[in-house]
Write a protein that holds these residues in place. Structure first.
Motif, PDB file in Angstrom:
ATOM      1  N   THR A  13       0.809  -1.216   0.000  1.00 38.24           N
ATOM      2  CA  THR A  13       0.000   0.000   0.000  1.00 38.24           C
ATOM      3  C   THR A  13       0.840   1.263   0.000  1.00 38.24           C
ATOM      4  O   THR A  13       0.387   2.323   0.390  1.00 38.24           O
ATOM      5  CB  THR A  13      -0.924   0.014   1.225  1.00 38.24           C
ATOM      6  OG1 THR A  13      -0.130  -0.059   2.414  1.00 38.24           O
ATOM      7  CG2 THR A  13      -1.895  -1.142   1.173  1.00 38.24           C
ATOM      8  N   PHE A  14       2.059   1.152  -0.420  1.00 40.99           N
ATOM      9  CA  PHE A  14       3.011   2.266  -0.409  1.00 40.99           C
ATOM     10  C   PHE A  14       2.437   3.502  -1.068  1.00 40.99           C
ATOM     11  O   PHE A  14       2.575   4.618  -0.573  1.00 40.99           O
ATOM     12  CB  PHE A  14       4.302   1.828  -1.107  1.00 40.99           C
ATOM     13  CG  PHE A  14       5.353   2.884  -1.181  1.00 40.99           C
ATOM     14  CD1 PHE A  14       5.616   3.563  -2.374  1.00 40.99           C
ATOM     15  CD2 PHE A  14       6.135   3.194  -0.069  1.00 40.99           C
ATOM     16  CE1 PHE A  14       6.607   4.521  -2.450  1.00 40.99           C
ATOM     17  CE2 PHE A  14       7.126   4.152  -0.133  1.00 40.99           C
ATOM     18  CZ  PHE A  14       7.363   4.823  -1.329  1.00 40.99           C
ATOM     19  N   SER A  15       1.776   3.329  -2.190  1.00 38.39           N
ATOM     20  CA  SER A  15       1.287   4.470  -2.971  1.00 38.39           C
ATOM     21  C   SER A  15       0.140   5.211  -2.289  1.00 38.39           C
ATOM     22  O   SER A  15      -0.256   6.271  -2.750  1.00 38.39           O
ATOM     23  CB  SER A  15       0.857   4.009  -4.362  1.00 38.39           C
ATOM     24  OG  SER A  15      -0.208   3.085  -4.248  1.00 38.39           O
ATOM     25  N   ARG A  16      -0.378   4.670  -1.215  1.00 37.05           N
ATOM     26  CA  ARG A  16      -1.479   5.327  -0.508  1.00 37.05           C
ATOM     27  C   ARG A  16      -0.993   6.331   0.532  1.00 37.05           C
ATOM     28  O   ARG A  16      -1.796   7.048   1.121  1.00 37.05           O
ATOM     29  CB  ARG A  16      -2.344   4.285   0.186  1.00 37.05           C
ATOM     30  CG  ARG A  16      -2.990   3.281  -0.743  1.00 37.05           C
ATOM     31  CD  ARG A  16      -3.845   2.294   0.039  1.00 37.05           C
ATOM     32  NE  ARG A  16      -4.355   1.223  -0.811  1.00 37.05           N
ATOM     33  CZ  ARG A  16      -5.096   0.211  -0.365  1.00 37.05           C
ATOM     34  NH1 ARG A  16      -5.408   0.132   0.914  1.00 37.05           N
ATOM     35  NH2 ARG A  16      -5.521  -0.722  -1.196  1.00 37.05           N
ATOM     36  N   TYR A  17       0.309   6.350   0.771  1.00 34.89           N
ATOM     37  CA  TYR A  17       0.844   7.175   1.845  1.00 34.89           C
ATOM     38  C   TYR A  17       1.491   8.456   1.338  1.00 34.89           C
ATOM     39  O   TYR A  17       2.177   8.460   0.305  1.00 34.89           O
ATOM     40  CB  TYR A  17       1.893   6.409   2.634  1.00 34.89           C
ATOM     41  CG  TYR A  17       1.349   5.228   3.402  1.00 34.89           C
ATOM     42  CD1 TYR A  17       1.439   3.941   2.895  1.00 34.89           C
ATOM     43  CD2 TYR A  17       0.757   5.414   4.646  1.00 34.89           C
ATOM     44  CE1 TYR A  17       0.942   2.865   3.599  1.00 34.89           C
ATOM     45  CE2 TYR A  17       0.264   4.335   5.365  1.00 34.89           C
ATOM     46  CZ  TYR A  17       0.360   3.061   4.834  1.00 34.89           C
ATOM     47  OH  TYR A  17      -0.138   1.999   5.543  1.00 34.89           O
ATOM     48  N   TYR A  18       1.266   9.519   2.091  1.00 36.80           N
ATOM     49  CA  TYR A  18       2.131  10.666   1.982  1.00 36.80           C
ATOM     50  C   TYR A  18       3.451  10.269   2.660  1.00 36.80           C
ATOM     51  O   TYR A  18       3.454   9.525   3.639  1.00 36.80           O
ATOM     52  CB  TYR A  18       1.533  11.867   2.717  1.00 36.80           C
ATOM     53  CG  TYR A  18       0.632  12.739   1.882  1.00 36.80           C
ATOM     54  CD1 TYR A  18      -0.483  12.224   1.249  1.00 36.80           C
ATOM     55  CD2 TYR A  18       0.897  14.098   1.750  1.00 36.80           C
ATOM     56  CE1 TYR A  18      -1.308  13.045   0.485  1.00 36.80           C
ATOM     57  CE2 TYR A  18       0.073  14.929   1.014  1.00 36.80           C
ATOM     58  CZ  TYR A  18      -1.023  14.402   0.377  1.00 36.80           C
ATOM     59  OH  TYR A  18      -1.837  15.214  -0.368  1.00 36.80           O
ATOM     60  N   LEU A  19       4.527  10.811   2.162  1.00 38.72           N
ATOM     61  CA  LEU A  19       5.850  10.494   2.711  1.00 38.72           C
ATOM     62  C   LEU A  19       6.593  11.763   3.076  1.00 38.72           C
ATOM     63  O   LEU A  19       6.399  12.808   2.431  1.00 38.72           O
ATOM     64  CB  LEU A  19       6.663   9.696   1.699  1.00 38.72           C
ATOM     65  CG  LEU A  19       6.044   8.396   1.192  1.00 38.72           C
ATOM     66  CD1 LEU A  19       6.883   7.832   0.062  1.00 38.72           C
ATOM     67  CD2 LEU A  19       5.906   7.402   2.322  1.00 38.72           C
TER      68      LEU A  19
END
Length: 124
Positions: A27-33
């Protein structure tokens, strides 16, 4: 999501460095970083942040124009390219991830997950 920062090291004033933050989980793409840093004796401070697909980026005034944050969702990795490094950039750099919610990307409390730090030392 688990995060692991790398790429720190010793660099001379005016030099460049690229930090990486590798993540686990689908789910990496769902997070702000975001990137934060903490110098000895100081509080952790915001450096840069990026939205889900890299369309929007945020920078602290102290690094604006000298740093570029980016992400590669296919490689589940975030980067921080830093140039024209100064002694005051010396710190432990941390990467962090957040699910989008009310609040601000500029505050540590907005983030849900943190990686271990990587030390950047800028020598004069």
């Amino acid at each position: 999501v688990q995060l692991q920062a790398s790429g720190g090291g010793l660099v001379q004033v005016g030099g460049s460095l690229r930090l990486s933050c590798a993540a686990s989980g689908p789910t990496f793409s769902r997070y702000y970083l975001g990137w934060f840093r903490q110098a000895p004796g100081k509080e952790r401070e915001f450096v840069a942040a990026i939205d889900w697909n890299g369309g929007t980026t945020y920078y602290a005034d102290s690094v604006k124009g000298r740093s570029t944050i980016s992400r590669d969702n296919a490689k589940v990795t975030m980067y921080l390219q830093m140039s024209s490094l100064k002694p005051e950039d010396t710190a432990v750099y941390y990467c962090a991830a957040a699910t989008f919610k009310s609040g601000s990307v500029y505050y540590t409390s907005w983030y849900d997950y943190w990686g271990q730090g990587t030390l950047v030392t800028v020598s004069s």
